[in-house]
Design a protein around this motif. Structure first.
Motif, short mmCIF file in Angstrom:
data_model
loop_
_atom_site.label_atom_id
_atom_site.label_comp_id
_atom_site.label_asym_id
_atom_site.label_seq_id
_atom_site.Cartn_x
_atom_site.Cartn_y
_atom_site.Cartn_z
N LEU A 257 28.42 38.03 31.35
CA LEU A 257 27.50 37.01 30.87
C LEU A 257 28.27 35.74 30.55
O LEU A 257 29.23 35.77 29.77
CB LEU A 257 26.76 37.48 29.62
CG LEU A 257 25.90 36.42 28.91
CD1 LEU A 257 24.74 35.97 29.79
CD2 LEU A 257 25.39 36.94 27.57
N TYR A 264 23.89 35.68 34.08
CA TYR A 264 24.17 37.11 33.94
C TYR A 264 24.35 37.71 35.32
O TYR A 264 23.51 37.54 36.21
CB TYR A 264 23.00 37.78 33.21
CG TYR A 264 23.11 39.28 33.07
CD1 TYR A 264 23.97 39.85 32.14
CD2 TYR A 264 22.29 40.13 33.83
CE1 TYR A 264 24.05 41.23 32.00
CE2 TYR A 264 22.36 41.51 33.69
CZ TYR A 264 23.24 42.05 32.76
OH TYR A 264 23.31 43.42 32.62
N TRP A 384 21.26 37.08 23.99
CA TRP A 384 21.95 35.82 24.28
C TRP A 384 21.29 34.65 23.58
O TRP A 384 20.07 34.48 23.61
CB TRP A 384 21.97 35.54 25.78
CG TRP A 384 22.67 34.24 26.10
CD1 TRP A 384 23.98 33.95 25.91
CD2 TRP A 384 22.07 33.05 26.62
NE1 TRP A 384 24.25 32.66 26.30
CE2 TRP A 384 23.09 32.07 26.74
CE3 TRP A 384 20.76 32.71 27.01
CZ2 TRP A 384 22.85 30.79 27.22
CZ3 TRP A 384 20.53 31.43 27.49
CH2 TRP A 384 21.57 30.49 27.59
#
Length: 389
Positions: A257, A264, A384
């Protein structure tokens, strides 16, 4: 400052088992009548007093339905008023990793300023536990509530901390049965803007599975630290498994990531697709598998394919082994992907943190199989947020 100095002395010439006595002696310097460390067990079910040089008989607290447990699950202080004083519980955090709580008995509820000072003490205690735990077995004696099988001992000694966070991005994992796990493992590393994450499910059980898992983990780390791409990393693991354990295989999700952009990328080597959660709903799964299990890659001529997805801030990915979705209740009904998605969405919508969501998930899986897991069950959550600066 005198309390800080006494605790700091342990950094250079002390063991984790010396901490209870030093902390108890320093309690009056903190305007506290007593102070003790409570560590969470491997199953994350209860908090237990850190074993000292002279083991005591003091009891701990359950994680569920206690204020001490709430301090652990929420990572926020909790106060219990007893009229002529009370108990204060402060979370013990090593980075984002939840170790347990610091329990203080005080004559009056601390002011906001005093509580901030005590939070500094709690942070120092957490650092001491994390740094001194490897020089003795007091922390392990405290956290283990059942005998740990050798296969599990090998695996736990290979794993990173269960939780890691940098800026707004967090990765957190759980494993069960924690005293017998042998075939599942996870790993992660943050290097500059890249967060590397991997989840492995090894064929078999016991010592043979843990040996294969150990080879897989360390080959993954060697490839990662050598700067290999995702494709070449999988090729390297595949080669070594085939050379050392012919006929064996490991399913895996190996991912990267970019924490600055949300890009990703991952390879599914015979492994179920991760769950993709966004805005309180489940999005379609990414294509999986897109490679054969590691150890069997020689059976096809093409290299492993890489799937790419651009994440949005707040997106959550949940990697899991089939021990999660193939858990069965008394009637034989599978836990399944739909129930897993529903559970995760409900927990996150209720405001549970990522580590707490994973803890609740594994407790649910254990309960679903009535305490006797048929297979290793491992899951990792990746959330994230756009990296600041």
């Amino acid at each position: 400052m005198e309390a800080v100095r006494r605790l700091m002395d342990l950094r250079h010439r002390g063991r984790a088992e010396d901490l209870p006595a030093v902390l108890a002696a320093a309690a009056p310097l903190l305007d506290a009548q007593s102070a003790r460390v409570l560590l969470v067990d491997y199953g994350q079910v209860a908090l237990h007093p850190l074993r000292g040089a002279t083991p005591g008989t003091a009891t701990g607290h359950a994680v569920e339905d206690t204020l001490a447990g709430r301090a652990f699950t929420t990572a926020e202080h909790q106060w219990h008023d007893e009229g002529d004083g009370g108990l204060l519980w402060l979370p013990l955090l090593h980075g984002a990793e939840r170790l347990g709580v610091l329990e203080l008995r005080v004559k009056a509820q601390p002011s906001a300023a005093h509580r901030l000072d005590l939070e500094v003490i709690a942070a120092l205690v957490a650092e001491l536990i994390a740094s001194r735990r490897f020089y003795g077995d007091a922390v392990e004696h405290t956290r283990r509530r059942l005998p740990m099988q050798l296969a599990a001992e090998i695996i736990w000694n290979q794993l990173p901390p269960l939780t890691f966070a940098v800026d707004g991005t967090i990765v957190t994992a759980v494993l069960e049965p924690c005293y017998e796990v042998g075939g599942d493992a996870f790993d992660y590393a943050a290097n500059e803007d890249t967060l590397h994450v991997a989840l492995f499910d090894t064929v078999g059980h016991g010592i043979s599975a843990s040996a294969l898992t150990t080879l897989t983990l360390n080959t993954y780390r060697n490839a990662r630290r050598s700067g290999l791409s995702l494709t070449d990393t999988c090729r390297s693991i595949d080669k070594w498994i085939r050379a050392q354990y012919p006929g064996a295989f490991v399913t895996a999700l190996v991912a990267e990531l970019d924490m600055a952009t949300g890009r990703y990328r991952r390879i599914s080597a015979g492994h179920p697709a991760e769950l993709f959660l966004r805005g309180g709903r489940t999005l379609p799964s990414l294509p999986a598998p897109n490679a054969l299990p590691l150890g069997l890659g020689h059976m096809v001529g093409r290299p492993p394919g890489v799937v790419e997805q651009r994440l949005e801030p707040g997106d959550t990915l949940v990697l899991y082994t089939d021990g999660i979705t193939e858990a069965r209740d008394a009637s034989g009904e599978l836990f399944g992907v739909d129930r897993l998605s529903e559970f995760l969405l409900d927990a996150l919508n209720l405001g549970a943190t990522a580590p707490e969501t994973m803890r609740r998930l594994i407790q649910t899986i254990v309960s679903y199989e009535e305490g006797e897991l048929r297979d290793d069950a491992t899951a990792a959550m990746l959330q994230w947020r756009r990296r600041q600066g």
